[in-house]
Scaffold this motif. Structure first.
Motif, mmCIF file in Angstrom:
data_model
loop_
_atom_site.group_PDB
_atom_site.id
_atom_site.type_symbol
_atom_site.label_atom_id
_atom_site.label_comp_id
_atom_site.label_asym_id
_atom_site.label_seq_id
_atom_site.Cartn_x
_atom_site.Cartn_y
_atom_site.Cartn_z
ATOM 1 N N ASP A 101 -11.042 -46.136 33.382
ATOM 2 C CA ASP A 101 -10.694 -46.790 32.127
ATOM 3 C C ASP A 101 -9.237 -47.241 32.134
ATOM 4 O O ASP A 101 -8.906 -48.336 31.661
ATOM 5 C CB ASP A 101 -10.945 -45.842 30.952
ATOM 6 N N HIS A 125 -2.168 -46.501 26.333
ATOM 7 C CA HIS A 125 -3.524 -46.136 26.740
ATOM 8 C C HIS A 125 -3.612 -44.619 26.872
ATOM 9 O O HIS A 125 -2.701 -43.983 27.408
ATOM 10 C CB HIS A 125 -3.862 -46.797 28.085
ATOM 11 N N LYS A 142 -14.383 -51.180 35.273
ATOM 12 C CA LYS A 142 -15.326 -50.915 34.178
ATOM 13 C C LYS A 142 -16.752 -50.818 34.710
ATOM 14 O O LYS A 142 -17.522 -49.930 34.311
ATOM 15 C CB LYS A 142 -15.207 -52.042 33.148
ATOM 16 N N VAL A 193 -12.572 -43.024 26.398
ATOM 17 C CA VAL A 193 -12.895 -44.296 27.048
ATOM 18 C C VAL A 193 -13.718 -45.148 26.101
ATOM 19 O O VAL A 193 -14.046 -44.733 24.981
ATOM 20 C CB VAL A 193 -13.647 -44.053 28.369
ATOM 21 N N GLU A 194 -14.093 -46.338 26.570
ATOM 22 C CA GLU A 194 -14.815 -47.271 25.723
ATOM 23 C C GLU A 194 -16.223 -46.765 25.419
ATOM 24 O O GLU A 194 -16.821 -46.011 26.183
ATOM 25 C CB GLU A 194 -14.844 -48.650 26.386
ATOM 26 N N HIS A 230 -8.995 -50.278 34.432
ATOM 27 C CA HIS A 230 -9.569 -51.465 33.789
ATOM 28 C C HIS A 230 -8.578 -52.055 32.782
ATOM 29 O O HIS A 230 -8.423 -53.287 32.694
ATOM 30 C CB HIS A 230 -10.885 -51.107 33.097
#
Length: 401
Positions: free
Chosen positions: A119, A69, A256, A284-285, A122
């Motif tokens: 993030d 990550h 999240k 991040v997403e 999560h």
């Protein structure tokens, strides 16, 4: 304790050892370099020859090695040679979040760092892992300035079972009330700690006064919660206060969700281009990045537009999501799917058990202060009085029946 560098070098023949760059309760950290690859690394060395600590150290290596990550410190190697435990990690020359807090952070950087941590958490939670010691010292910065979460040595791995904190671990000032009380630990426990860090970054001071004796600080965390400063921007106060609620079920359901709420608040408070001023890489997403840019109509993968349950409830009842119950301004943002962790209320504890567990956290302190004893005595008296009232009401109800 002194270390035998020769012994460390023998355990890691592929690495050249450098200078010491840090130390802590369990050991020290050295700079290093892989001899063939030339890759700089950080070498964490365990200094306590204790079986339980060594197991925790190995657990940290195993948990962090499972991550790939961008906001989690990578683990490259592990060695255990004749009682010497060594962890080889990604080199993060940018120091810790503690260092940056001392210098002060602009709100743009504070929000970007908080989103990075969220993030990473999560990602851990979706793997069934709760960190349990989220604090500024455990947030490092890579050479490019990216925030990285480290030290999963206190983590618990969930496999569908109800897991409690077991022993009282974590850091006073950031630990959630349920963690202090030894109750059920869940993702919301890490969300509470992240909210405490966010509070510190956005206000320049920790959520609880550092000059309080440990027992008093823990008592504040359990029963009172932090005071949200009057100068804190309204939307930030709503999001942070929401995540610092005493009951885990009243906080965001996931890291999240907290990220989406904070990202939307940052866009509203700082402008849609705030990330360009943060000077902090954010990987991040996509839905979090859209929220950070002020995009509307955010949905889950099923196409359903969501608003945080706790924030929706606070708007419906006219109360705020802050720990003190003050009304805050309007704020809507999407949330995430429910986390696969238990979310019901923890079993209540007796006042005597609360006192015992607070005392256990402060075993190194000289003892409870006079003020704390008074507070605890008042709490016990209040519990006793409520018990008497409940008995009288119950008796009258039974006679009436």
């Amino acid at each position: 304790m002194p270390f035998d560098r020769g012994k460390i070098a023998a355990a890691l023949p592929s690495y050249a050892l450098g200078k010491q760059v840090g130390s802590g309760g369990f050991g020290l950290v050295l700079e290093g370099r892989h001899r063939q690859l030339g890759r700089p690394v950080a070498i964490k060395v365990l200094s306590m020859h204790d079986a339980a600590v060594e197991r925790r150290f190995l657990a940290e290596a195993q948990v962090m090695a499972a991550f790939d990550h961008p906001h989690v410190v990578h683990v490259h190697d592990y060695a255990d040679d004749e009682g010497l435990c060594v962890l080889v990690m990604e080199h993060c020359p940018g120091g810790t979040l503690t260092d940056r807090l001392e210098a002060g952070l602009p709100p743009e950087a504070a929000c970007a760092i908080a989103l990075s941590i969220a993030d990473a958490l999560h990602a851990a939670h979706t793997r069934g892992i709760v960190h349990r010691d989220v604090k500024p010292d455990n947030v490092l910065f890579a050479a490019d300035g990216a925030a990285k979460v480290t030290d999963f040595g206190l983590a618990k791995i969930f496999e569908g079972s109800v897991v409690t904190s077991g022993s009282l671990v974590g850091t006073p000032g950031y630990a959630a009330p349920e963690q202090i009380l030894g109750q059920q630990v869940r993702p919301a426990t890490d969300v509470y700690a992240l909210a405490g860090i966010s509070y510190h970054m956005l206000t320049g001071r920790p959520p609880y006064p550092v000059d309080l004796p440990v027992p008093e600080m823990l008592h504040h965390q359990i029963y009172r919660g932090p005071e949200l400063p009057a100068g804190m921007p309204d939307r930030f106060a709503t999001v942070v206060g929401h995540a610092l609620r005493r009951e885990p079920s009243e906080r965001p359901e996931s890291a999240k969700e907290f990220a989406l709420l904070l990202a939307a608040a940052a866009a509203a408070e700082l402008g849609p281009d705030w990330l360009s001023r943060a000077n902090t890489p954010l990987r991040v997403e996509e839905d979090v990045l859209r929220a950070a840019s002020g995009s509307r109509g955010l949905t889950t993968t099923g196409g359903r537009r969501l608003v945080s349950r706790s924030l929706r409830r606070s708007r419906t009842t006219g109360t705020s999501a802050t720990s003190g119950g003050r009304r805050r301004g309007r704020h809507a943002a999407p949330d995430d799917e429910p986390a696969p962790f238990p979310s019901g209320p923890a079993e209540p504890l007796s006042s005597e058990e609360v006192r015992r567990r607070i005392a256990a956290w402060s075993h190194d302190d000289e003892g409870l202060s006079g003020r704390t004893w008074v507070i605890l005595a008042l709490v016990l008296a209040l519990v006793a009085a409520l018990s008497v009232v409940a008995g009288v009401v119950l008796g009258q109800a039974q006679r009436g029946a």
